[in-house]
Structures are given as structure tokens and as C-alpha cells.
Design an enzyme around this catalytic site. Structure first.
Site, short mmCIF file in Angstrom:
data_model
loop_
_atom_site.label_atom_id
_atom_site.label_comp_id
_atom_site.label_asym_id
_atom_site.label_seq_id
_atom_site.Cartn_x
_atom_site.Cartn_y
_atom_site.Cartn_z
N SER A 221 0.85 -1.19 0.00
CA SER A 221 0.00 0.00 0.00
C SER A 221 0.88 1.24 0.00
CB SER A 221 -0.95 -0.01 1.20
OG SER A 221 -0.25 -0.14 2.41
N MET A 222 0.49 2.22 -0.80
CA MET A 222 1.29 3.43 -0.99
C MET A 222 0.50 4.69 -0.69
SD MET A 222 2.96 2.11 -4.59
CE MET A 222 3.79 3.66 -4.93
N GLY A 226 -1.52 4.94 -4.35
CA GLY A 226 -2.08 3.70 -4.84
C GLY A 226 -1.50 2.47 -4.17
N GLY A 252 -6.82 0.70 5.20
CA GLY A 252 -5.97 -0.47 5.02
C GLY A 252 -6.69 -1.76 5.35
N ASP A 253 -7.53 -1.72 6.38
CA ASP A 253 -8.31 -2.91 6.76
C ASP A 253 -9.32 -3.25 5.67
OD1 ASP A 253 -6.91 -2.64 9.13
OD2 ASP A 253 -8.52 -1.54 10.11
#
Length: 311
Positions: A221-222, A226, A252-253
Site C-alpha cells: 500500500s502506498m 495507490g 488499510g483494513d
């Protein structure tokens, strides 16, 4: 079946304000209280997708009871190991510029006996082909090797173990070769002992080394930029979506939930990447840790741009 393990659940209180003033009175707005913790958030998001899962968690005290009862109201099955003390409460504040400030408690003591109880419960219910999501921080008293121990045990029993952790817990779990890991760019660079980078090609080269360890899939993850998705010989980069951000808590979850759902459905990597990117961006449009609606996700799916990267 999908199982999520939350070793350090919480009641998350999320709120907004114009600007956080240190050392002064701050009046919070748009306060949302949620039963949370990374694994719980994953299961809540899966529920909105119509996908069943079972929450496993260490719970304690009145706040633990609140979490259990809250999940019961949405028909989310929960299996808890109860410990002494009180499940933590976290405060997360978003200002007008989308800067997130988090004030997280440590969590109750989970001693070795309780850790073994959870291990025994997992061993009694997990079957080959099941998915186990290990997500979030470890509570007080838990060694950083706990996730690694679970990965080592269940990977040999053909359980697909997904790990979303940080620091030592992430590093040690990676060495036991889980099915999927989802570091962010900073965590990946830290693990590889490389300078921090936001370059997709540089990050993809590092992530590919994790695949070479035998890990089935790596997702990096960025943030706004993206995410990268790697499986077998494929490397895809999904550009970040521009959305009206209400809270980045739980994004994120939400992505982990989307990845889990796609793996359960045996989707190809491109379909998985598009869906995970849309679901994660959608989570940013909701207050607190609540997942986005299907209509929002369907709209965002059409906006996702995916590129192949050669490394």
C-alpha cells in the site's frame, strides 16, 4: 471459511476538527464510536460484501462486552478469549487537511495461558483451504513472535494465512512464509534495509524478493499514490483514486478485506487489484472505521487505472 484474529481490539472513537491545537481546548465534531481493531474491521467489511467470516479476539471488561454485543447486533459471529482488565479505547482525530492524529491505548495483559487458549481454539476449527487473517498490533504481554508461530503452524496445514502487521511482528511472520503480506511502502523499505521510496518500480523490485521467499502474494500500500500487487510473475500498479476524504482510519483494513474476498472467490490479479483499490478508497469516504456502500464501491471500480510493471 474466513477467520480474522484481532489480538488487540478496541473501541475506536473517531472525530474531526478544524485544527488540532496542542496545549489548548479542542472541541471535537462528528464523533463516531465503533467496535474495532484491524481484524474486526476486516470482518465488518466482508459482511458488507455478503461474505461470512468469524471474528476471533481477546476481549476484556465492559468495553470488551460492548464490542461483543455490537458485533452481535450486525450478526457477525464472534469467538472470544476473555482476559483480565479492559479492552482499550482509542481516539483518532482528523483535521481539515486530512492529517490524522491517533491516541491509542496499549491494551490488556494477555498472558501465555490465554495465548495458548487462542492457539488451541484456532487449531480446533481451522481446516485446509480456510483463510486466517492476522491483522493489527499485539496486546500487552504478547511476544512479537506470536504471528510467526501461527503462520508456521497453519501454513503447514494448508491454511491461507494473511498477515497485516508492522515492526518485529511483520518481519518475523514474513520469515515463516505466509500466503499474503500487505506492508506499506515504509514497512517494506524498512524490512529490506533500504532507503524509503515511493517509486513503484523500486518498491516492486523489493516486493518481488518477498515472492522469492515463497510468499504467494505481496500487496504494497502506498497511501494516496495507490498500491502494488504481485503474484507469480505478475506485477500490477493501481493508481490512487481521488475521493472526498472523511477518514483514512480503516482504509488499510478495507483493502485486506477486499483481498481476502477476492482470494476466496479465486479472482485473477487484475480484478483483485481493481476491487481492492476501490474498496480501500471507498473506506476513506466514510466516518470512523465503517466500510463504504456497494454503490460507492461500484462507482469507484470504474475509475481504477491499473498498469503492468516489468521488474
Amino acid at each position: 471459511m474466513i477467520y480474522t484474529l484481532t489480538c488487540n481490539p478496541a473501541i475506536d472513537k473517531t472525530a474531526t476538527l478544524q485544527e488540532l491545537q496542542v496545549g489548548a481546548l479542542n472541541r471535537l465534531e462528528n464523533v463516531v464510536i465503533s467496535a474495532a481493531g484491524k481484524g474486526i474491521n476486516v470482518s465488518k467489511t466482508l459482511l458488507t460484501m455478503g461474505q461470512d467470516s468469524i471474528v476471533l479476539a481477546f476481549l476484556a471488561g465492559n468495553t470488551g462486552t460492548f464490542i461483543q454485543e455490537t458485533l452481535a447486533t450486525i450478526n457477525l459471529a464472534t469467538k472470544a478469549i476473555w482476559v483480565e482488565g479492559t479492552t482499550r479505547t482509542n481516539l483518532k482525530i482528523m483535521d481539515h487537511a486530512s492529517n490524522l492524529t491517533e491516541l491509542n491505548e496499549r491494551g490488556p495483559l494477555v498472558d501465555e495461558n490465554k495465548q495458548n487458549e487462542m492457539m488451541e481454539m484456532l487449531a480446533s476449527i481451522l481446516q485446509p483451504g480456510d483463510i486466517l487473517v492476522l491483522a493489527g498490533s499485539l496486546s500487552t504481554g504478547m511476544d512479537t513472535t506470536y504471528y510467526a508461530t501461527l503462520v508456521a503452524y497453519f501454513a503447514k496445514r494448508e491454511v491461507k494465512v494473511i498477515v497485516d502487521a508492522d515492526d518485529a511482528a511483520f518481519k518475523q511472520a514474513v520469515d515463516q512464509v505466509p500466503y499474503l503480506v500487505k506492508p506499506n511502502a515504509f514497512e517494506l523499505c524498512q524490512y529490506m534495509h533500504q532507503p524509503e521510496s515511493e517509486n513503484p518500480v523500486v518498491l516492486a523490485k523489493m516486493a518481488k524478493q518477498l515472492l522469492q521467499k515463497g510468499i504467494g502474494m505481496v500487496v504494497v500500500s502506498m497511501g494516496k499514490a495507490g498500491a502494488l500487487f504481485l503474484r507469480d510473475q505478475q506485477v500490477l500498479y493501481a493508481k490512487g483514486l481521488h475521493v472526498d476524504v472523511k477518514s483514512t482510519v480503516g482504509a488499510g483494513d478495507a483493502m485486506v478485506a477486499a483481498l481476502t474476498y477476492a482470494i476466496e472467490k479465486k479472482w485473477d490479479l487484475e480484478k483483485l487489484a481493481i476491487y481492492a483499490t476501490a474498496v480501500s478508497a471507498g473506506a476513506c469516504t466514510t466516518a470512523g472505521t465503517e466500510p463504504a456502500s456497494k454503490n460507492v464501491i461500484d462507482t469507484l471500480i470504474k475509475q481504477v487505472v491499473v498498469e503492468k510493471i516489468e521488474v
